[in-house]
Design a protein around this motif. Structure first.
Motif, PDB file in Angstrom:
ATOM      1  N   SER A  83       0.806  -1.227   0.000  1.00 41.53           N
ATOM      2  CA  SER A  83       0.000   0.000   0.000  1.00 41.53           C
ATOM      3  C   SER A  83       0.833   1.268   0.000  1.00 41.53           C
ATOM      4  CB  SER A  83      -0.927   0.009   1.218  1.00 41.53           C
ATOM      5  OG  SER A  83      -0.163  -0.011   2.417  1.00 41.53           O
ATOM      6  N   VAL A  84       2.144   1.167   0.079  1.00 44.10           N
ATOM      7  CA  VAL A  84       3.008   2.352   0.038  1.00 44.10           C
ATOM      8  C   VAL A  84       2.946   2.949  -1.365  1.00 44.10           C
ATOM      9  CG1 VAL A  84       5.375   3.177   0.246  1.00 44.10           C
ATOM     10  CG2 VAL A  84       4.491   1.462   1.847  1.00 44.10           C
ATOM     11  N   PRO A  85       2.676   4.252  -1.511  1.00 48.51           N
ATOM     12  CA  PRO A  85       2.632   4.858  -2.848  1.00 48.51           C
ATOM     13  C   PRO A  85       3.977   4.711  -3.564  1.00 48.51           C
ATOM     14  CG  PRO A  85       1.666   6.323  -1.215  1.00 48.51           C
ATOM     15  CD  PRO A  85       2.322   5.217  -0.463  1.00 48.51           C
ATOM     16  N   GLY A  86       3.924   4.306  -4.816  1.00 50.79           N
ATOM     17  CA  GLY A  86       5.127   4.148  -5.625  1.00 50.79           C
ATOM     18  C   GLY A  86       5.894   2.878  -5.388  1.00 50.79           C
ATOM     19  N   GLN A  87       5.403   1.988  -4.542  1.00 50.99           N
ATOM     20  CA  GLN A  87       6.127   0.748  -4.250  1.00 50.99           C
ATOM     21  C   GLN A  87       6.221  -0.145  -5.484  1.00 50.99           C
ATOM     22  OE1 GLN A  87       7.652   0.190  -1.424  1.00 50.99           O
ATOM     23  NE2 GLN A  87       8.421  -1.845  -1.967  1.00 50.99           N
ATOM     24  N   ARG A  88       5.213  -0.060  -6.330  1.00 51.38           N
ATOM     25  CA  ARG A  88       5.242  -0.908  -7.527  1.00 51.38           C
ATOM     26  C   ARG A  88       6.438  -0.576  -8.408  1.00 51.38           C
ATOM     27  NH1 ARG A  88       6.384  -3.442 -10.951  1.00 51.38           N
ATOM     28  NH2 ARG A  88       5.209  -4.401 -12.670  1.00 51.38           N
ATOM     29  N   TYR A  89       6.854   0.633  -8.413  1.00 50.36           N
ATOM     30  CA  TYR A  89       7.939   1.049  -9.295  1.00 50.36           C
ATOM     31  C   TYR A  89       9.315   0.799  -8.693  1.00 50.36           C
ATOM     32  CZ  TYR A  89       3.729   3.405 -10.750  1.00 50.36           C
ATOM     33  OH  TYR A  89       2.437   3.662 -11.091  1.00 50.36           O
ATOM     34  N   LYS A  90       9.425   0.220  -7.503  1.00 50.75           N
ATOM     35  CA  LYS A  90      10.691  -0.157  -6.904  1.00 50.75           C
ATOM     36  C   LYS A  90      11.031  -1.622  -7.142  1.00 50.75           C
ATOM     37  CE  LYS A  90      10.140   3.196  -3.141  1.00 50.75           C
ATOM     38  NZ  LYS A  90      10.049   3.379  -1.674  1.00 50.75           N
ATOM     39  N   GLY A  91      10.064  -2.351  -7.646  1.00 47.19           N
ATOM     40  CA  GLY A  91      10.269  -3.775  -7.826  1.00 47.19           C
ATOM     41  C   GLY A  91      10.813  -4.105  -9.197  1.00 47.19           C
ATOM     42  N   LYS A  92      10.525  -5.317  -9.613  1.00 51.15           N
ATOM     43  CA  LYS A  92      11.026  -5.824 -10.886  1.00 51.15           C
ATOM     44  C   LYS A  92      10.377  -5.063 -12.034  1.00 51.15           C
ATOM     45  CE  LYS A  92      11.487 -10.122 -13.516  1.00 51.15           C
ATOM     46  NZ  LYS A  92      11.155 -11.572 -13.539  1.00 51.15           N
ATOM     47  N   GLU A  93      11.211  -4.622 -12.978  1.00 55.21           N
ATOM     48  CA  GLU A  93      10.756  -3.843 -14.128  1.00 55.21           C
ATOM     49  C   GLU A  93       9.933  -2.642 -13.672  1.00 55.21           C
ATOM     50  OE1 GLU A  93       8.747  -6.378 -16.807  1.00 55.21           O
ATOM     51  OE2 GLU A  93      10.524  -7.545 -17.349  1.00 55.21           O
ATOM     52  N   GLY A  94      10.406  -1.974 -12.624  1.00 56.32           N
ATOM     53  CA  GLY A  94       9.702  -0.817 -12.099  1.00 56.32           C
ATOM     54  C   GLY A  94       9.695   0.359 -13.051  1.00 56.32           C
ATOM     55  N   ARG A  95      10.807   0.577 -13.738  1.00 59.45           N
ATOM     56  CA  ARG A  95      10.875   1.702 -14.682  1.00 59.45           C
ATOM     57  C   ARG A  95       9.884   1.477 -15.836  1.00 59.45           C
ATOM     58  NH1 ARG A  95      15.215   5.080 -14.409  1.00 59.45           N
ATOM     59  NH2 ARG A  95      15.088   5.441 -16.655  1.00 59.45           N
ATOM     60  N   ARG A  96       9.833   0.242 -16.281  1.00 61.19           N
ATOM     61  CA  ARG A  96       8.882  -0.041 -17.368  1.00 61.19           C
ATOM     62  C   ARG A  96       7.429   0.136 -16.888  1.00 61.19           C
ATOM     63  NH1 ARG A  96       5.931  -4.292 -19.328  1.00 61.19           N
ATOM     64  NH2 ARG A  96       5.738  -4.417 -21.607  1.00 61.19           N
ATOM     65  N   ALA A  97       7.158  -0.322 -15.650  1.00 64.91           N
ATOM     66  CA  ALA A  97       5.805  -0.146 -15.108  1.00 64.91           C
ATOM     67  C   ALA A  97       5.475   1.330 -14.941  1.00 64.91           C
ATOM     68  CB  ALA A  97       5.690  -0.872 -13.769  1.00 64.91           C
ATOM     69  N   ALA A  98       6.476   2.126 -14.498  1.00 63.08           N
ATOM     70  CA  ALA A  98       6.230   3.565 -14.363  1.00 63.08           C
ATOM     71  C   ALA A  98       5.946   4.190 -15.720  1.00 63.08           C
ATOM     72  CB  ALA A  98       7.429   4.229 -13.694  1.00 63.08           C
ATOM     73  N   ALA A  99       6.733   3.775 -16.724  1.00 62.04           N
ATOM     74  CA  ALA A  99       6.493   4.305 -18.065  1.00 62.04           C
ATOM     75  C   ALA A  99       5.115   3.914 -18.586  1.00 62.04           C
ATOM     76  CB  ALA A  99       7.586   3.807 -19.024  1.00 62.04           C
ATOM     77  N   VAL A 100       4.741   2.674 -18.333  1.00 62.64           N
ATOM     78  CA  VAL A 100       3.416   2.222 -18.768  1.00 62.64           C
ATOM     79  C   VAL A 100       2.318   3.004 -18.051  1.00 62.64           C
ATOM     80  CG1 VAL A 100       1.827   0.266 -18.751  1.00 62.64           C
ATOM     81  CG2 VAL A 100       4.204  -0.067 -19.432  1.00 62.64           C
ATOM     82  N   THR A 101       2.513   3.244 -16.754  1.00 59.99           N
ATOM     83  CA  THR A 101       1.509   3.997 -15.996  1.00 59.99           C
ATOM     84  C   THR A 101       1.384   5.423 -16.504  1.00 59.99           C
ATOM     85  OG1 THR A 101       1.995   2.655 -14.040  1.00 59.99           O
ATOM     86  CG2 THR A 101       0.837   4.745 -13.684  1.00 59.99           C
ATOM     87  N   ILE A 102       2.545   6.040 -16.766  1.00 61.95           N
ATOM     88  CA  ILE A 102       2.513   7.421 -17.282  1.00 61.95           C
ATOM     89  C   ILE A 102       1.823   7.454 -18.639  1.00 61.95           C
ATOM     90  CG2 ILE A 102       3.949   9.329 -18.075  1.00 61.95           C
ATOM     91  CD1 ILE A 102       5.983   8.510 -15.924  1.00 61.95           C
ATOM     92  N   GLN A 103       2.171   6.519 -19.512  1.00 61.31           N
ATOM     93  CA  GLN A 103       1.537   6.485 -20.827  1.00 61.31           C
ATOM     94  C   GLN A 103       0.043   6.217 -20.723  1.00 61.31           C
ATOM     95  OE1 GLN A 103       3.654   3.596 -23.124  1.00 61.31           O
ATOM     96  NE2 GLN A 103       5.581   4.738 -23.128  1.00 61.31           N
ATOM     97  N   ALA A 104      -0.302   5.286 -19.815  1.00 62.30           N
ATOM     98  CA  ALA A 104      -1.730   4.991 -19.652  1.00 62.30           C
ATOM     99  C   ALA A 104      -2.486   6.202 -19.113  1.00 62.30           C
ATOM    100  CB  ALA A 104      -1.912   3.797 -18.709  1.00 62.30           C
ATOM    101  N   ALA A 105      -1.832   6.918 -18.152  1.00 61.88           N
ATOM    102  CA  ALA A 105      -2.476   8.119 -17.616  1.00 61.88           C
ATOM    103  C   ALA A 105      -2.650   9.167 -18.706  1.00 61.88           C
ATOM    104  CB  ALA A 105      -1.662   8.674 -16.452  1.00 61.88           C
ATOM    105  N   TRP A 106      -1.600   9.328 -19.544  1.00 59.88           N
ATOM    106  CA  TRP A 106      -1.712  10.313 -20.621  1.00 59.88           C
ATOM    107  C   TRP A 106      -2.780   9.905 -21.638  1.00 59.88           C
ATOM    108  CZ3 TRP A 106      -1.552  14.807 -22.559  1.00 59.88           C
ATOM    109  CH2 TRP A 106      -1.536  14.989 -23.952  1.00 59.88           C
ATOM    110  N   ARG A 107      -2.764   8.638 -22.000  1.00 59.47           N
ATOM    111  CA  ARG A 107      -3.785   8.180 -22.951  1.00 59.47           C
ATOM    112  C   ARG A 107      -5.189   8.304 -22.343  1.00 59.47           C
ATOM    113  NH1 ARG A 107      -0.072   3.707 -23.644  1.00 59.47           N
ATOM    114  NH2 ARG A 107       1.163   3.976 -25.553  1.00 59.47           N
ATOM    115  N   GLY A 108      -5.278   7.987 -21.025  1.00 62.02           N
ATOM    116  CA  GLY A 108      -6.576   8.136 -20.372  1.00 62.02           C
ATOM    117  C   GLY A 108      -7.041   9.579 -20.356  1.00 62.02           C
ATOM    118  N   TYR A 109      -6.099  10.492 -20.058  1.00 59.77           N
ATOM    119  CA  TYR A 109      -6.462  11.907 -20.066  1.00 59.77           C
ATOM    120  C   TYR A 109      -6.868  12.355 -21.461  1.00 59.77           C
ATOM    121  CZ  TYR A 109      -5.746  16.945 -20.298  1.00 59.77           C
ATOM    122  OH  TYR A 109      -5.899  18.288 -20.538  1.00 59.77           O
TER     123      TYR A 109
END
Length: 1089
Positions: free
Chosen positions: A429-455
């Motif tokens: 439940s810690v904010p941003g914890q997902r991006y500290k794990g395996k392939e975190g940079r890729r997950a962050a990039a995917v999240t940013i892209q998804a947020a942009w596409r969603g917006y």
């Protein structure tokens, strides 16, 4: 014992084996010395065989007793173990056929096998006795002596088995007759008579149960049964916190077993292996911090205490666990049995470690399903960089079963297999914890892209939704517009057709007018005020305003006329009866005898449309309500069937044409559009200009503020002798849209303008260049003067100058000069332009004002202010101008007369024109009906015939003779008398009060007072007609009646809202002028003589 459980009777097999062993012993004892091969028999060998046989018998006895009692506890005891601790035996009843040859293992005892042939055996007599005793014990184990011997000699306690002997019936005999006895039932007499005492019930019948007694009628079906003592006794239960209870039990268990940290016994394993999905869910809820109740029947008390202590310990460990203290937590599980838990470090499992190998061997029966769950759990822990996670094998089993069933596992289910799931959940439940794990940079990039596409998509969707909404609004608006256009087109076509029919019937009426006016005919009076919807909504008591012309009923004075009056108000029987009595005075007037008065019921009909109460929130005119009243229309058709008929309306609109088209009769009136055009203030000015009649200085067709100020400035500069100016809204009526301002008293530059006028010659002053400077200055000062000093006739309608100016510029208006004289007389003349083109004056009278000098309350008939010749000339000119413009029917012209202070001559100005049937004309019809008189408007004279009664004494007969001379009469009439206190007085009480004060009508002298009832709902308005021999007498009678009525219905504290006082004051002013004029006329007459 497996072979025993699947064969025949095990006791027989056991006895056969014992008998075989005994035969071998017998042979050896008969030849005790030498065996078959010549060897000497060893006595020790025989003792060993006997001992083995004894042990075998004991073991077989134990197995058989265990078999028949299903007891898992062993009766034998091992020397190496505690004899008082029962041991669990593996009992398999469903063993295969291949295991039948396997012999059950003995606890280290040798098997009892038969001796080889030739071997010698020697038994002592004591041993032989013991062997026979054992044989008797095996043959009869239920004997009490045998049981005592086994208990004392061998320590064997046989179970007590009570076998009931089954009673069997021989097969060769058949039982006949009843096998049971009869049961007691309720006698028939008790069933018919409930008052009889119930029969006694034997104990045997009572043992059958309550249901049997009810079915046999011994207990009534509706009886209320109560068990004494009750099986369940309600008792208050003290509730306490579950956590406190668990903590107490945990503390007690920890005191008993202080050395156990995470010890899991074999019985715990057995309990865990049988835990159901529901129990796992309850455990998960408890670990999440939610309190759940203890199981009620599934677990024993010891198991509950063990589970509570384990749960409490797990909770304490989870609360104290954090990502930084994972090592200390795992150290507490060192004493746990191997294969129970599995530790995952940094989301990975070392498959070569001893812990994993042991864990895999422990859960090998699950197949590969638990590996799939572990893989998904590892991926989750790697994605969120969880340092340490401990997997509970037992919980993993339940989740693996869900996986095998093909169900998708959620994150909560994956976390439920962890012992430290609370700490892992905190990490997740810690904010941003997902991006500290395996392939975190890729997950962050995917999240940013998804947020942009969603917006981007959301913004596009909002635009699309807005466009779609706009398209929907446009389409709905378009559909409504098309529908309205279709309806408008239909209405337009319908109204055009109605208008064509109106013109066709008008031509027929004009061509046959001379015949229609003399034949038997019906006149349909519809006193409708067809003003615009805005005007109707702003008019208080519209239905009462339309009923002020009840005098139309007096058209029945012509014997060829039947009147159909459509009433805009619902009249009760009392009001109808009053009208019948008033109309019945005609016979008494003609005969001069009050005894001839009666109630007339024929030749007039009052109809009330059924749609009057259907539209309370819509101010509809009477013709519109009649159009929506099919029953009333049908009745009118029946009344006019077979005779000539025409409609006399009020202010006509398109609904009057629709009613005429539905009835198929013509209208004596003007087309609605033409009438609306020339009934406005500006339209009447056009008529007067075309007729070349004198009018007041002014301007009309004003629609802007600049135009209004400019026109008023020029008029003031051109007529500086006029001190007051009037402003009127075009479409208003009854003085509502009238305002005035005393310019001479409030204009700052008025004195300077008079000085400028004196500098020029009167003819030069009329030039525009001479007035330019004065007009400019006056125009600059007018807004402030009008804002502060303008006065309104109807202050409720127009409280401020801005509201009045807005109404004037939106609807159009006129500016008119007020006569520059102290004494001004206003008069109203009613004209009838017949269908054949002939115009006729049907009524004329001087106006009486009430609360305002510009608001008319009543009239005095005939008029006495203008010479008849002048009045006739003006009315004829106006009639010709109206006839040219297609105006037909009834119309009323408002004039005013005054003495010009400069020329000292009387001037007459035409001020207003209303193309409708007026209230004055309706009251004039009542006046002529009650006096049998004739109104000569050309000479302004009302002639009333006088009758004398001649008595012939010899014959005692009376003869009515009509004299050749006529007497004149004057009348004061009004339909706008208002007094709110009238609503608290009933009509019968009101008429008794009038009779007590001498207010009434003399049918013989044809003078007096007649009161008209206009409505019976609010009852605060009256109509009054006062008739006298001269104008002064009529005015005094009218004023006296108002004064008496006001005194009778008012108190000093409750005066009410009324116009009686103002009307009396205006009448007193008129009386003063009349007296002055009379004195002046007498003086002129004396000088002339």
């Amino acid at each position: 014992m497996a072979a025993i459980s699947q064969g025949s009777d095990p006791v027989g097999r056991l006895l056969v084996q014992v008998q075989s062993d005994l035969e071998h012993l017998k042979k050896r004892l008969t030849h005790p010395g030498i065996q078959d091969n010549g060897e000497i028999v060893d006595i020790q060998t025989l003792e060993t065989a006997i001992q083995r046989t004894e042990l075998g018998i004991k073991k077989h006895t134990e197995n058989y007793l265990n078999y028949i009692s299903c007891s898992p506890m062993s009766l034998l005891h091992d020397g190496n173990r505690d004899p008082y601790i029962p041991q669990l035996m593996k009992w398999r009843h469903q063993a295969g056929a291949t295991k039948r040859t396997e012999k059950p293992h003995s606890s280290g005892y040798p098997e009892a096998r038969p001796l080889a042939p030739g071997s010698s055996c020697h038994l002592s007599p004591g041993q032989q006795h013991k062997l026979s005793l054992n044989t008797r014990i095996m043959c009869n184990p239920e004997n009490a002596i045998n049981r005592d011997v086994l208990s004392q000699s061998h320590g064997i306690t046989l179970p007590l088995i009570n076998l009931k002997q089954k009673s069997c019936v021989p097969l060769d005999r058949i039982a006949r007759g009843r096998t049971i006895s009869n049961l007691l039932v309720l006698p028939a007499s008790h069933r018919m008579d409930a008052s009889l005492p119930p029969p006694p019930v034997p104990e045997k019948d009572m043992q059958k149960g309550i249901l049997s007694l009810q079915q046999r009628g011994l207990i009534p079906p509706a009886a209320h049964l109560t068990l004494v003592p009750p099986p369940i006794v309600p008792r208050a239960l003290a509730l306490q916190n579950v956590r406190t209870q668990r903590a107490t039990i945990s503390k007690q268990d920890s005191d008993r077993e202080p050395s156990r940290t995470a010890d899991i016994s074999p019985k715990d394993n057995e309990w865990d292996s049988t835990t159901s999905d529901t129990q796992l869910c309850e455990a998960q809820l408890q670990e999440d911090g939610l309190d759940t109740p203890f199981p009620s029947t599934r677990y024993s008390g010891a198991t509950r205490r063990k589970w509570n202590s384990a749960s409490a310990a797990g909770k304490d460990q989870q609360r104290s666990t954090s990502p930084s203290s994972q090592k200390s937590w795992t150290s507490t599980l060192v004493t746990a049995p191997p294969g129970k838990f599995l530790t995952i470090h940094n989301g990975s499992v070392d498959t070569t470690s001893t812990e994993f190998v042991t864990f895999a061997q422990h859960h090998c029966l699950l197949g590969g399903s638990y590996l799939i769950v572990l893989q998904r759990l590892q991926k989750l822990l790697q994605d969120y960089a969880v340092p340490v996670a401990v997997v509970n094998g037992d919980r993993l089993k339940a989740v693996a079963l869900e996986q095998e069933l093909g169900r998708n596992l959620s994150v909560c289910q994956l976390l439920s297999v962890l012992e430290n799931k609370s700490s892992v959940r905190e990490i997740l439940s810690v904010p941003g914890q997902r991006y500290k794990g395996k392939e975190g940079r890729r997950a962050a990039a995917v999240t940013i892209q998804a947020a942009w596409r969603g917006y981007r998509d959301h913004k596009a969707y909002l635009i699309y939704r807005r466009e779609r909404w706009a398209a929907g609004v446009i389409s709905i608006a378009w559909l409504l517009y098309v529908q309205r256009s279709r309806v408008r087109k239909m209405l337009k076509e319908s109204r055009e057709q109605q208008l064509q029919n109106f013109r066709t019937r008008a031509k027929h009426l004009a061509s046959n007018w001379n015949h229609i006016r003399t034949c038997r005919r019906s006149i349909i009076h519809i006193p409708s005020l067809g003003y615009t919807e805005k005007q109707r909504s702003q008019t208080p008591d519209l239905h009462i305003e339309q009923n002020l012309q009840i005098g139309r009923l007096c058209d029945i004075a012509d014997p060829n006329v039947d009147v159909i009056y459509v009433s805009p108000v619902d009249l009760d029987e009392e009001t109808r009866q009053y009208y019948r009595k008033v109309l019945g005075l005609r016979a008494a007037v003609l005969s001069g005898s009050p005894q001839d008065a009666c109630e007339i019921r024929d030749r007039f009909t009052i109809l009330i449309p059924e749609a009057i109460g259907s539209f309370p929130s819509h101010p509809m005119c009477l013709s519109t309500l009649l159009k929506y009243s099919p029953k009333t229309l049908h009745r009118i058709r029946n009344l006019i069937q077979g005779r000539e008929a025409y409609i006399v309306g009020g202010v006509l609109n398109m609904d009057d044409l629709a009613v005429a088209d539905l009835l198929g009769v013509p209208i004596l009136g003007t087309e609605p559009e033409v009438a609306r055009l020339y009934s406005t203030k500006s339209g009447s000015k056009r008529i007067f200009t075309c007729a070349a009649v004198p009018t007041a200085p002014g301007a009309y067709d004003i629609y802007t503020k600049q135009q209004f100020l400019g026109a008023l400035g020029h008029l003031i500069a051109d007529n500086l002798h006029v001190s007051r100016w009037l402003f009127k809204v075009d479409n208003e009526f009854g003085g509502n849209g009238t305002a005035f301002c005393d310019i001479a008293a409030h204009l700052p530059s008025y004195s300077w303008a008079l000085g400028e006028q004196q500098r020029y010659h009167p003819d030069t002053w009329k030039q525009t260049w001479a007035q330019e400077k004065v007009v400019q200055r006056i125009t600059e000062e007018l807004p402030q003067v009008l804002q502060h000093h303008a006065q309104f006739v109807n202050t409720r309608r127009f409280p401020t100058w801005d509201t009045f100016l807005k109404a004037l510029t939106s609807c159009g208006g006129i500016i008119e000069a007020f006569p520059p004289a102290e004494s001004i007389t206003c008069l109203t003349v009613d004209l009838l332009i017949k269908p054949d083109g002939e115009s006729e004056m049907v009524s004329c009278g001087d106006q009486i004002h009430g609360t305002s000098p510009l608001e008319r309350v009543g009239s005095s008939v005939p008029q006495c202010s203008v010479p008849p010749s002048t009045l006739t000339s003006i009315c004829n000119s106006i009639g010709e101008a109206c006839k040219v413009r297609g105006i037909l029917g009834y119309l009323s012209v408002d004039l005013l007369s005054f003495i010009d202070p400069q020329s000292l001559e009387q001037k007459v100005w035409a001020t207003d024109l209303d193309i409708c049937y007026s209230d004055q004309l309706a009251m004039t019809q009542l006046l002529l009906y009650l006096t049998d008189g004739t109104l000569d408007c050309a000479n302004s004279h009302l002639d009333v015939p006088s009758y004398t009664i001649k008595v012939d004494r010899p014959k005692h007969r009376t003869q009515l003779l009509k004299t050749s001379t006529n007497t004149s009469r004057f009348a004061v009439l009004s339909t706008r008398l208002l007094h709110t206190n009238l609503s608290v007085v009933y009509y019968n009480v009101f008429f008794q009060m009038c009779r007590a004060h001498g207010i009434g009508y003399d049918v013989k002298e044809k003078q007096g007072t007649v009161v008209l009832l206009l409505e019976n709902q609010k009852r605060h308005r009256l109509g009054m007609l006062s008739i006298a021999e001269d104008l002064q007498g009529a005015l005094m009678t009218f004023a006296r009646n108002l004064f008496i009525i006001h005194q009778e219905i008012s108190t000093p504290n409750v005066q009410g809202e009324t116009n009686f006082k103002k009307t009396v004051q205006d009448i007193e002013a008129i009386l003063g002028v009349t007296e002055e004029n009379k004195l002046k006329f007498d003086q002129d007459k004396e000088h002339g003589v």
